[in-house]
Design a protein around this motif. Sequence first.
Motif, mmCIF file in Angstrom:
data_model
loop_
_atom_site.group_PDB
_atom_site.id
_atom_site.type_symbol
_atom_site.label_atom_id
_atom_site.label_comp_id
_atom_site.label_asym_id
_atom_site.label_seq_id
_atom_site.Cartn_x
_atom_site.Cartn_y
_atom_site.Cartn_z
ATOM 1 N N GLY A 131 0.793 -1.223 0.000
ATOM 2 C CA GLY A 131 0.000 0.000 0.000
ATOM 3 C C GLY A 131 0.824 1.272 0.000
ATOM 4 N N ARG A 132 2.138 1.145 -0.192
ATOM 5 C CA ARG A 132 3.006 2.317 -0.169
ATOM 6 C C ARG A 132 3.604 2.659 -1.534
ATOM 7 N N GLY A 133 3.153 1.988 -2.566
ATOM 8 C CA GLY A 133 3.758 2.147 -3.887
ATOM 9 C C GLY A 133 3.798 3.570 -4.389
ATOM 10 N N LEU A 134 2.671 4.267 -4.406
ATOM 11 C CA LEU A 134 2.661 5.635 -4.916
ATOM 12 C C LEU A 134 3.389 6.592 -3.986
ATOM 13 N N ALA A 135 3.407 6.303 -2.689
ATOM 14 C CA ALA A 135 4.184 7.132 -1.760
ATOM 15 C C ALA A 135 5.679 6.990 -2.046
ATOM 16 N N ILE A 136 6.106 5.784 -2.368
ATOM 17 C CA ILE A 136 7.511 5.562 -2.740
ATOM 18 C C ILE A 136 7.830 6.304 -4.026
ATOM 19 N N VAL A 137 6.951 6.196 -5.016
ATOM 20 C CA VAL A 137 7.142 6.901 -6.279
ATOM 21 C C VAL A 137 7.238 8.403 -6.026
ATOM 22 N N ALA A 138 6.328 8.950 -5.246
ATOM 23 C CA ALA A 138 6.324 10.384 -4.960
ATOM 24 C C ALA A 138 7.591 10.815 -4.221
ATOM 25 N N ALA A 139 8.107 9.952 -3.345
ATOM 26 C CA ALA A 139 9.310 10.291 -2.587
ATOM 27 C C ALA A 139 10.560 10.304 -3.472
ATOM 28 N N LEU A 140 10.615 9.433 -4.457
ATOM 29 C CA LEU A 140 11.810 9.321 -5.289
ATOM 30 C C LEU A 140 11.754 10.173 -6.551
#
Length: 128
Positions: A92-101
């Motif tokens: 459930g953290r995929g888009l948060a990871i994308v946004a962070a990187l």
Amino acid sequence: LAVNHVPQSAATARRAVGDDLADHGIDKAAVDDVVLVVSELVGNAVLHAAAAEDSELRVSWDFETDAVVVRVLDGTAELPMSQPAATDAPSGRGLAIVAALARNWGVQCDELGKQVWARVPVRRLVTA
């Protein structure tokens, strides 16, 4: 790069993108960031984009002066939705990871479906 709509395709895309970025002299830390973004985008498409069993995902990447833009076309119109994940949730953290990187990311829709893209900052290694 065309990959099947299956979980194993994230690894296929990671290898292809990572090898190409390394061949273009991209710094290893930046390669790691880009392949993580690719993995998350492909994984999200496999998990959340309803598709026929024999459908394909299209993964592409383009070089800019100081970034790589990765794109995953999944052939559906279902838009990605970022939602907070519980601290003990296994996913459930995929888009948060994308946004962070990524410097930025977004979605483009057309008659082929949707394409989720992310612009990840990179640095080229200086070669003598």
